[in-house]
Design a protein around this motif. Structure first.
Motif, PDB file in Angstrom:
ATOM      1  N   ASP A  38     -72.306  -5.139  49.222  1.00  0.00           N
ATOM      2  CA  ASP A  38     -72.319  -6.501  49.809  1.00  0.00           C
ATOM      3  C   ASP A  38     -71.071  -6.791  50.640  1.00  0.00           C
ATOM      4  O   ASP A  38     -70.738  -7.942  50.876  1.00  0.00           O
ATOM      5  CB  ASP A  38     -72.483  -7.536  48.700  1.00  0.00           C
ATOM      6  N   ASN A  39     -70.410  -5.804  51.040  1.00  0.00           N
ATOM      7  CA  ASN A  39     -69.222  -5.896  51.916  1.00  0.00           C
ATOM      8  C   ASN A  39     -68.100  -6.771  51.346  1.00  0.00           C
ATOM      9  O   ASN A  39     -67.296  -7.321  52.083  1.00  0.00           O
ATOM     10  CB  ASN A  39     -69.600  -6.451  53.311  1.00  0.00           C
ATOM     11  N   THR A  40     -68.067  -6.895  50.033  1.00  0.00           N
ATOM     12  CA  THR A  40     -66.978  -7.695  49.455  1.00  0.00           C
ATOM     13  C   THR A  40     -65.744  -6.827  49.184  1.00  0.00           C
ATOM     14  O   THR A  40     -64.670  -7.330  48.913  1.00  0.00           O
ATOM     15  CB  THR A  40     -67.427  -8.346  48.131  1.00  0.00           C
ATOM     16  N   LEU A  41     -65.938  -5.545  49.250  1.00  0.00           N
ATOM     17  CA  LEU A  41     -64.809  -4.621  48.983  1.00  0.00           C
ATOM     18  C   LEU A  41     -64.795  -3.507  50.035  1.00  0.00           C
ATOM     19  O   LEU A  41     -65.841  -2.931  50.346  1.00  0.00           O
ATOM     20  CB  LEU A  41     -64.972  -3.991  47.595  1.00  0.00           C
ATOM     21  N   GLU A  42     -63.609  -3.323  50.548  1.00  0.00           N
ATOM     22  CA  GLU A  42     -63.497  -2.265  51.575  1.00  0.00           C
ATOM     23  C   GLU A  42     -62.151  -1.540  51.387  1.00  0.00           C
ATOM     24  O   GLU A  42     -61.133  -2.180  51.127  1.00  0.00           O
ATOM     25  CB  GLU A  42     -63.574  -2.900  52.962  1.00  0.00           C
ATOM     26  N   ILE A  43     -62.211  -0.236  51.491  1.00  0.00           N
ATOM     27  CA  ILE A  43     -60.963   0.539  51.465  1.00  0.00           C
ATOM     28  C   ILE A  43     -60.822   1.220  52.818  1.00  0.00           C
ATOM     29  O   ILE A  43     -61.781   1.852  53.309  1.00  0.00           O
ATOM     30  CB  ILE A  43     -60.979   1.593  50.340  1.00  0.00           C
ATOM     31  N   ILE A  44     -59.625   1.063  53.374  1.00  0.00           N
ATOM     32  CA  ILE A  44     -59.369   1.686  54.682  1.00  0.00           C
ATOM     33  C   ILE A  44     -58.209   2.677  54.510  1.00  0.00           C
ATOM     34  O   ILE A  44     -57.165   2.319  53.962  1.00  0.00           O
ATOM     35  CB  ILE A  44     -58.998   0.635  55.747  1.00  0.00           C
ATOM     36  N   SER A  45     -58.414   3.862  55.005  1.00  0.00           N
ATOM     37  CA  SER A  45     -57.340   4.868  54.969  1.00  0.00           C
ATOM     38  C   SER A  45     -57.232   5.458  56.360  1.00  0.00           C
ATOM     39  O   SER A  45     -58.233   5.936  56.923  1.00  0.00           O
ATOM     40  CB  SER A  45     -57.678   5.952  53.942  1.00  0.00           C
ATOM     41  N   THR A  46     -56.014   5.414  56.914  1.00  0.00           N
ATOM     42  CA  THR A  46     -55.856   5.916  58.288  1.00  0.00           C
ATOM     43  C   THR A  46     -54.601   6.783  58.410  1.00  0.00           C
ATOM     44  O   THR A  46     -53.629   6.616  57.677  1.00  0.00           O
ATOM     45  CB  THR A  46     -55.728   4.746  59.300  1.00  0.00           C
ATOM     46  N   ARG A  47     -54.732   7.652  59.344  1.00  0.00           N
ATOM     47  CA  ARG A  47     -53.552   8.431  59.777  1.00  0.00           C
ATOM     48  C   ARG A  47     -53.711   8.613  61.276  1.00  0.00           C
ATOM     49  O   ARG A  47     -54.373   9.536  61.735  1.00  0.00           O
ATOM     50  CB  ARG A  47     -53.533   9.785  59.061  1.00  0.00           C
ATOM     51  N   ASP A  48     -53.080   7.692  62.002  1.00  0.00           N
ATOM     52  CA  ASP A  48     -53.228   7.718  63.459  1.00  0.00           C
ATOM     53  C   ASP A  48     -52.201   8.626  64.109  1.00  0.00           C
ATOM     54  O   ASP A  48     -52.415   9.125  65.208  1.00  0.00           O
ATOM     55  CB  ASP A  48     -53.088   6.284  64.025  1.00  0.00           C
ATOM     56  N   ASP A  49     -51.074   8.787  63.421  1.00  0.00           N
ATOM     57  CA  ASP A  49     -50.011   9.645  63.972  1.00  0.00           C
ATOM     58  C   ASP A  49     -49.719  10.765  62.958  1.00  0.00           C
ATOM     59  O   ASP A  49     -49.385  10.484  61.804  1.00  0.00           O
ATOM     60  CB  ASP A  49     -48.750   8.786  64.182  1.00  0.00           C
ATOM     61  N   PRO A  50     -49.874  12.010  63.395  1.00  0.00           N
ATOM     62  CA  PRO A  50     -49.680  13.121  62.437  1.00  0.00           C
ATOM     63  C   PRO A  50     -48.273  13.185  61.851  1.00  0.00           C
ATOM     64  O   PRO A  50     -48.040  13.856  60.847  1.00  0.00           O
ATOM     65  CB  PRO A  50     -49.996  14.381  63.261  1.00  0.00           C
ATOM     66  N   ARG A  51     -47.309  12.536  62.508  1.00  0.00           N
ATOM     67  CA  ARG A  51     -45.935  12.573  61.999  1.00  0.00           C
ATOM     68  C   ARG A  51     -45.653  11.433  61.017  1.00  0.00           C
ATOM     69  O   ARG A  51     -44.598  11.364  60.438  1.00  0.00           O
ATOM     70  CB  ARG A  51     -44.950  12.499  63.182  1.00  0.00           C
ATOM     71  N   LYS A  52     -46.606  10.515  60.884  1.00  0.00           N
ATOM     72  CA  LYS A  52     -46.378   9.354  60.009  1.00  0.00           C
ATOM     73  C   LYS A  52     -47.252   9.444  58.762  1.00  0.00           C
ATOM     74  O   LYS A  52     -48.281  10.129  58.764  1.00  0.00           O
ATOM     75  CB  LYS A  52     -46.695   8.066  60.791  1.00  0.00           C
ATOM     76  N   PRO A  53     -46.832   8.702  57.689  1.00  0.00           N
ATOM     77  CA  PRO A  53     -47.610   8.789  56.442  1.00  0.00           C
ATOM     78  C   PRO A  53     -48.986   8.115  56.550  1.00  0.00           C
ATOM     79  O   PRO A  53     -49.239   7.332  57.459  1.00  0.00           O
ATOM     80  CB  PRO A  53     -46.723   8.062  55.428  1.00  0.00           C
ATOM     81  N   ILE A  54     -49.801   8.445  55.588  1.00  0.00           N
ATOM     82  CA  ILE A  54     -51.159   7.880  55.533  1.00  0.00           C
ATOM     83  C   ILE A  54     -51.050   6.417  55.073  1.00  0.00           C
ATOM     84  O   ILE A  54     -50.284   6.111  54.154  1.00  0.00           O
ATOM     85  CB  ILE A  54     -52.018   8.692  54.533  1.00  0.00           C
ATOM     86  N   LYS A  55     -51.829   5.571  55.718  1.00  0.00           N
ATOM     87  CA  LYS A  55     -51.832   4.149  55.321  1.00  0.00           C
ATOM     88  C   LYS A  55     -53.140   3.852  54.610  1.00  0.00           C
ATOM     89  O   LYS A  55     -54.219   4.186  55.124  1.00  0.00           O
ATOM     90  CB  LYS A  55     -51.715   3.244  56.556  1.00  0.00           C
ATOM     91  N   VAL A  56     -53.039   3.223  53.436  1.00  0.00           N
ATOM     92  CA  VAL A  56     -54.236   2.888  52.669  1.00  0.00           C
ATOM     93  C   VAL A  56     -54.211   1.376  52.375  1.00  0.00           C
ATOM     94  O   VAL A  56     -53.197   0.860  51.901  1.00  0.00           O
ATOM     95  CB  VAL A  56     -54.301   3.683  51.346  1.00  0.00           C
ATOM     96  N   TYR A  57     -55.336   0.734  52.678  1.00  0.00           N
ATOM     97  CA  TYR A  57     -55.444  -0.719  52.440  1.00  0.00           C
ATOM     98  C   TYR A  57     -56.715  -0.996  51.666  1.00  0.00           C
ATOM     99  O   TYR A  57     -57.693  -0.235  51.739  1.00  0.00           O
ATOM    100  CB  TYR A  57     -55.513  -1.500  53.768  1.00  0.00           C
ATOM    101  N   GLU A  58     -56.652  -2.146  50.986  1.00  0.00           N
ATOM    102  CA  GLU A  58     -57.854  -2.645  50.307  1.00  0.00           C
ATOM    103  C   GLU A  58     -58.154  -4.028  50.885  1.00  0.00           C
ATOM    104  O   GLU A  58     -57.244  -4.852  51.001  1.00  0.00           O
ATOM    105  CB  GLU A  58     -57.580  -2.742  48.805  1.00  0.00           C
ATOM    106  N   ILE A  59     -59.418  -4.257  51.221  1.00  0.00           N
ATOM    107  CA  ILE A  59     -59.804  -5.604  51.669  1.00  0.00           C
ATOM    108  C   ILE A  59     -60.792  -6.133  50.635  1.00  0.00           C
ATOM    109  O   ILE A  59     -61.893  -5.580  50.490  1.00  0.00           O
ATOM    110  CB  ILE A  59     -60.436  -5.591  53.081  1.00  0.00           C
ATOM    111  N   LYS A  60     -60.337  -7.106  49.947  1.00  0.00           N
ATOM    112  CA  LYS A  60     -61.181  -7.655  48.883  1.00  0.00           C
ATOM    113  C   LYS A  60     -61.347  -9.154  49.141  1.00  0.00           C
ATOM    114  O   LYS A  60     -60.335  -9.858  49.253  1.00  0.00           O
ATOM    115  CB  LYS A  60     -60.481  -7.422  47.537  1.00  0.00           C
ATOM    116  N   ASN A  61     -62.602  -9.524  49.249  1.00  0.00           N
ATOM    117  CA  ASN A  61     -62.897 -10.932  49.557  1.00  0.00           C
ATOM    118  C   ASN A  61     -62.110 -11.399  50.782  1.00  0.00           C
ATOM    119  O   ASN A  61     -61.511 -12.467  50.796  1.00  0.00           O
ATOM    120  CB  ASN A  61     -62.593 -11.825  48.360  1.00  0.00           C
ATOM    121  N   GLY A  62     -62.026 -10.579  51.781  1.00  0.00           N
ATOM    122  CA  GLY A  62     -61.392 -10.903  53.057  1.00  0.00           C
ATOM    123  C   GLY A  62     -59.890 -10.778  53.057  1.00  0.00           C
ATOM    124  O   GLY A  62     -59.244 -10.977  54.076  1.00  0.00           O
TER     125      GLY A  62
END
Lengths: 49, 712
Positions: B90-114
């Motif tokens: 129901d799109n109430t929970l979302e996890i986003i993990s990105t690595r846009d730059d290979p020299r930078k660390p991985i970013k992980v976010y949680e979107i819960k209830n907006g």
């Protein structure tokens, strides 16, 4: 492969101390002349069974 | 739903390759089953998701999977960037993990209830349960372990072989290096050989001098004897010539008895003269100066006159008996007795030993063979032998004089009286007998020539020895008085020549021996010179240990060769019943140790829903012995059923964390085995306890199935 484990495996099979000594030395990264030198230098006194 | 994208730039040396998801869709349902061939990106997708969700921080993650994730971050040859978004139903929970730059660390976010908040590893671990696993196949792992044992054994076997070869080379080098002990031994041998050579050389020189002296003595003596004889025959020839002139041809008339007796007398006189010729030269040498006048009387005997007058002079027998008495006294010297007895004993011993001369026995207590022992005995008894020969010769001479006396008696008491009687009283039956002084002359001349020839031979030999005619007598007189020559005064001409030949043979043999010894000395000297030029080897005092280690290496190498056979039997499963029940303790022990080793290496094993500590693994009978005494058959391990049970165990968790389940390489599991997994995933998803469930399987083609929509 854990080197300690395989060494223990061979030691359980080979009971003669001189044979064991040779096995231990050849498992190290030593040339033949160094191995022989180690064997002969230890051969005096304490190495004799 | 999961949306993802990634880009891998990889330096492949010949090009910079770019990998992006081009086979598996970039949008997938939350519960999805993916089939695909190798290199289709299935495992990369799971690795990327696990990496993006702090998978490397998870403690109980399988090391093999951690290794795969770590290699994605290896910047030495590649650059990885990605974006992953996972949303619940129901799109109430979302996890986003990105690595846009290979020299930078991985970013992980949680979107819960907006509301978007960072999701660091600790918080992720608190709220989410990442299950990333590959169901284990213990049979494959055991095979890998046993093959590793074989490889490690072979490496050791090859190294032991190299070490053995090296030790052999070192031993060879030591043998060919400077060895002070060897040099010392060789020098001692050389000294001994030199001493022997010098001793023999001296003996050789002595023998040569001795031979020279004996030759000079013999040749002078023979010349003088023959000259004496020639003189006598010459006188006889003169007499015969005179008689020939007086009676040119005399026809003598005789009776048959007279003719027989005359022939008999002639024969006896010839015998007597022959014995006289043999005895006279020896008598001349043996009879001392004080009795020389007897020799002079003896030498005046004319056998032709005796035969002609049919009577001996008064002095003949008197002198003969005198000689016998003198000779007998010469052998009665008490000082000779012990030496002669000893010489006789040793002669007997030598005679016996000579029968076994060719046998190579060592004489106890002496340490030489029989041939050398005989030589030692001969050398030690040389003087006694000469004495024995001297006495024997005198005894023989006395015997010869006895024979002469016997012939004398026959002639004087029997034949001559009869002939004289016939001559005084001639009978009736006469016949002509042609006895000519001319024939006697011819016979005497022939004898003269023969003796002249022999005399010439000895004169030549004397000339070779630089003895002139004038020096003959003085040389002989000087030699015959020498102590070394004394025994030879009793020798006949033949005995002397025999002795000379024997000495020549000895000298020739000595020369050969000296040449051989000289050659040996040369070789020995060169060998010492060669060894002294060599450098000493650092292990020259370690020959015993080197030889010992060579032997140990050979034993060890053979053991490793045997172990290789045994492990091959295990790997190939080709051990026979015989070997299985073999009394071969070595093989039995090996199998036991391999079982224990494999047990230790495997450590723990899962079976159904339990985990067991392994004691040993019997690869021959296919049994796993556990510490608790449970025996598990290898055939029951690694099946789809057991793997299914294992994965179910992973999903059967009771905490409230949201599960993200990623299962790779479920190759052993068929649809039947997978069904409980799919059902469990659906159940968890329905209960909102699972955010994402991906099951990946090897397949011929890409196939994506929504697990929720599956007919199971």
């Amino acid at each position: 492969m854990d080197e300690d484990d395989i060494e223990k495996f061979f030691e359980s099979l080979i009971l003669d101390k001189k044979e064991r000594k040779i096995l231990r030395l050849i498992s190290k990264d030593l040339s033949e002349d160094h191995i022989l030198e180690a064997l002969l230098n230890e051969g005096e006194g304490r190495y004799v069974e | 739903m999961i949306e993802y994208n990634y880009q891998i730039k990889r330096n492949e040396e010949d090009e910079i390759a770019l990998y992006v998801p081009d086979k598996i869709p970039k949008q997938l349902p939350n519960l999805v089953y993916i089939e695909g061939p190798n290199s289709s990106g299935k495992s990369t997708l799971l690795n990327m998701i696990a990496l993006g969700l702090h998978g490397l921080k998870k403690e109980n993650m399988a090391p093999a999977l951690k290794h795969k994730m770590t290699s994605l971050l290896d910047s030495s040859y590649q650059e990885v960037t990605f974006q992953i978004r996972i949303r619940n139903r129901d799109n109430t929970l979302e996890i986003i993990s990105t690595r846009d730059d290979p020299r930078k660390p991985i970013k992980v976010y949680e979107i819960k209830n907006g509301r978007k908040v960072p999701l660091p590893p600790e918080r992720f671990e608190r709220d989410y349960n990442l299950i990333y696993d590959i169901p284990e196949n213990p049979t494959q792992r055991l095979n890998q372990l046993t093959r590793s044992i074989k490889e490690l054994q072979q490496i050791r076997k090859n190294r032991v072989a190299s070490l053995r070869a090296y030790i052999k080379t070192v031993i060879n080098d030591v043998k060919h290096s400077r060895d002070p002990e060897r040099i010392k031994t060789l020098k001692e041998e050389l000294d001994t050989a030199r001493r022997e050579y010098d001793k023999l050389s001296k003996e050789h020189e002595n023998n040569k001098n001795y031979l020279d002296m004996l030759e000079r003595y013999t040749y002078c003596r023979c010349v003088l004897d023959y000259l004496e004889k020639l003189d006598r025959i010459e006188r006889e020839i003169e007499n015969l010539k005179k008689e020939q002139k007086r009676v040119e041809r005399k026809i003598k008339k005789q009776t048959r008895e007279h003719a027989g007796l005359t022939a008999h007398a002639q024969k006896k006189m010839n015998d007597l003269e022959e014995m006289y010729d043999r005895a006279t030269p020896i008598l001349r040498n043996l009879i001392s100066e004080e009795h020389k006048h007897f020799i002079m009387l003896w030498e005046r005997i004319n056998f032709n006159d005796i035969l002609r007058h049919l009577e001996f002079s008064d002095s003949f027998r008197k002198v003969l008996l005198t000689f016998k008495a003198i000779l007998f006294n010469m052998t009665q010297d008490k000082k000779y007795d012990a030496a002669i007895e000893e010489a006789k004993i040793w002669k007997k011993v030598i005679d016996v030993l000579e029968e076994y001369e060719t046998k190579d026995f060592v004489v106890p207590g002496i340490g030489t063979n029989i041939s050398d022992f005989i030589r030692i005995l001969r050398e030690a008894n040389k003087e006694k032998d000469e004495l024995l020969e001297y006495v024997t010769n005198i005894d023989n001479l006395i015997a010869l004089l006895d024979q002469m006396d016997a012939v004398y008696k026959t002639l004087e008491t029997d034949i001559f009286p009869k002939l004289r009687k016939i001559n005084d009283d001639p009978g009736e039956e006469w016949f002509e007998n042609d006895v000519s002084p001319y024939d006697e002359l011819k016979a005497a001349q022939r004898k003269f020539e023969e003796i002249q020839e022999r005399c010439d031979f000895y004169i030549k030999e004397c000339t070779k020895k630089d003895i002139s005619d004038e020096e003959l007598q003085t040389t002989f007189d000087e030699l015959r008085l020498r102590e070394e020559i004394h025994p030879y005064n009793s020798y006949s001409e033949e005995q002397l020549l025999e002795k000379i030949n024997s000495l020549k043979e000895t000298i020739s043999e000595e020369q050969d021996v000296l040449k051989r010894k000289e050659y040996f000395l040369g070789i020995q000297e060169k060998e010492i010179e060669r060894l002294e030029k060599k450098e000493p080897h650092k292990y020259q005092n370690k020959m015993g240990e080197l030889t010992d280690f060579l032997r140990i290496c050979q034993i060890l190498e053979q053991k490793l060769v045997n172990y290789d056979k045994y492990i091959t039997e295990i790997i190939e499963g080709c051990y026979s019943m015989d070997s299985k029940n073999s009394k071969n303790q070595d093989r039995k022990k090996y199998f036991q140790e391999v079982s224990a080793y494999l047990g230790k290496r495997v450590g723990y094993i899962r079976h159904i829903n339990e985990e067991y500590k392994v004691r040993s693994i019997d690869m021959i009978n296919g049994l796993i012995n556990t510490e608790v005494g449970k025996i598990i058959r290898l055939a029951d391990m690694g099946t789809g059923q057991s793997q299914s049970a294992y994965l179910m165990g992973q999903l059967n968790v009771t905490d409230n964390r949201k599960i993200i389940a990623l299962f790779d390489e479920v190759a052993m599991m068929d649809k039947t085995s997978l069904t409980p997994i799919f059902k469990k995933l659906r159940e968890l998803y329905a209960e909102d306890r699972l955010l994402l469930g991906i099951v990946v399987q090897m397949g011929q083609e890409i196939k994506i199935e929504d697990i929720e929509g599956m007919r199971i």
